[in-house]
Design an enzyme around this catalytic site. Structure first.
Site, PDB file in Angstrom:
ATOM      1  N   MET A  59       0.875  -1.134   0.033  1.00 45.59           N
ATOM      2  CA  MET A  59       0.015   0.098  -0.083  1.00 45.59           C
ATOM      3  C   MET A  59       0.913   1.292  -0.075  1.00 45.59           C
ATOM      4  O   MET A  59       0.259   2.188   0.406  1.00 45.59           O
ATOM      5  CB  MET A  59      -0.826  -0.127   1.225  1.00 45.59           C
ATOM      6  N   HIS A  65       9.287  -3.428   3.395  1.00 44.18           N
ATOM      7  CA  HIS A  65       8.993  -3.533   2.052  1.00 44.18           C
ATOM      8  C   HIS A  65      10.157  -3.941   0.970  1.00 44.18           C
ATOM      9  O   HIS A  65       9.817  -4.729   0.179  1.00 44.18           O
ATOM     10  CB  HIS A  65       8.168  -2.374   1.416  1.00 44.18           C
TER      11      HIS A  65
HETATM   12  O1  PAF Z   1      -0.080  -5.962   3.568  1.00 44.03           O
HETATM   13  C1  PAF Z   1      -0.692  -4.917   3.021  1.00 44.03           C
HETATM   14  O2  PAF Z   1       0.132  -3.814   2.876  1.00 44.03           O
HETATM   15  C2  PAF Z   1      -1.934  -4.978   2.275  1.00 44.03           C
HETATM   16  O3  PAF Z   1      -2.849  -5.472   3.079  1.00 44.03           O
HETATM   17  C3  PAF Z   1      -1.788  -5.576   0.751  1.00 44.03           C
HETATM   18  C4  PAF Z   1      -1.476  -7.030   0.768  1.00 44.03           C
HETATM   19  C5  PAF Z   1      -1.024  -4.864  -0.046  1.00 44.03           C
HETATM   20  C6  PAF Z   1      -3.221  -5.446   0.141  1.00 44.03           C
HETATM   21  O4  PAF Z   1      -3.824  -4.399   0.182  1.00 44.03           O
END
Ligand code: PAF
Length: 283
Positions: free
Chosen positions: A26, A33
């Protein structure tokens, strides 16, 4: 690195490749990330990161409107770890009409823990992830990979089950939780913490580790002692000013109450001021 905003452009960008590795996010990216992207890199022949704040997984009182949108900075970070394609659709692109069809996970997995405190959350997650899979994998001829962080332990389990039950030809890969030097799990929501809250925030991980140690020490008496151990762990955090939702020990296989001898995971969620944090450890 290519930045695309439409499903058609994503499919066109991925057409020359055989084996995409997708990292759904997100945005508001941090090193946790980037570790997902590093994990994805060697898996396929093209690495694609989606950046989309998914309204469907936020309850009306949650932080959808204020969730940080930082696409430019995200792209710089993604480029630095060798991401090939960034898919950053608008809400209109992903949901051109109200999303009437949804993917509803089974209650025994999705209405406990996170799902209990965030009703509808996993339906929102599964629906967008299923759609992202359609966007990223429709052109693929070889193996398809999707990488999810272990910090969202239950989310990863729900998605693995979705993939299995729908027989999706996708390999789900888990990536280890990244932590700050003091042990706090990296999370986009850490950015909401004040300086004092940030210093306190590691206490959730410490409480979970202590609960894990107590659970292992209870050994054969685990089932009998667990409610009391969990209650004490929650009270300990509450006494420090937290509002705990749950601190609990579950069996890894299905996140149900464990029996002695089950492989275990300890999971927790608690609010510190306005910020809700989650963490977990396999023990
Ligand atoms: O973990 C996240 O950031 C969100 O839940 C995802 C998997 C991108 C779905 O919107």
């Amino acid at each position: 690195m290519k930045l695309v905003h439409t499903i058609d452009d994503l499919r066109a960008a991925l057409r020359p490749y055989h084996s995409p590795a997708l990292v759904p996010t997100m945005g508001n990216l941090h090193d946790g990330h980037l570790e997902l992207v590093r994990t994805a890199k060697p898996l396929g022949d093209v690495t694609v990161t989606s950046v989309f704040v998914n309204r469907l997984q936020f309850a009306p009182h949650e932080d959808f409107d204020t969730y940080p949108r930082t696409l430019e900075a995200d792209c710089r970070k993604l480029e630095s770890v060798g991401c090939d394609v960034v898919f950053a659709p608008s809400e209109k692109e992903m949901y051109p009409e109200p999303q009437g069809f949804k993917v509803t996970p089974p209650t025994e997995l999705a209405d406990i823990l996170e799902g209990h405190f965030r009703p509808g959350f996993f339906t929102g997650v599964c629906t967008v992830v299923m759609k992202l899979f359609q966007c990223a994998f429709s052109e693929a001829k070889g193996e398809r990979f999707a990488v999810f962080g272990k910090k969202d332990y239950q989310q990863q389990m729900v998605i693995r089950n979705m993939v299995k039950q729908f027989a999706l030809p996708i390999t789900i890969v888990g990536s280890e939780t990244q932590r700050a030097p003091d042990g706090l799990a990296l999370s986009s929501r850490n950015g909401y913490l004040s300086e004092a809250e940030r210093a306190e925030a590691v206490q959730l991980s410490l409480a979970l580790r202590a609960l894990g140690r107590d659970a292992l020490a209870a050994a054969d008496g685990l089932e009998r002692h667990l409610p009391e151990l969990e209650r004490r762990a929650m009270e300990g955090l509450a006494a420090r000013g937290w509002q705990p939702d749950y601190l609990t020990v579950r069996r890894r296989a299905d996140l149900q109450a464990p029996k002695a001898g089950d492989p275990l995971v300890v999971l927790g969620a608690a609010r510190l001021g306005k910020t809700r944090l989650i963490d977990n450890f396999e023990i």
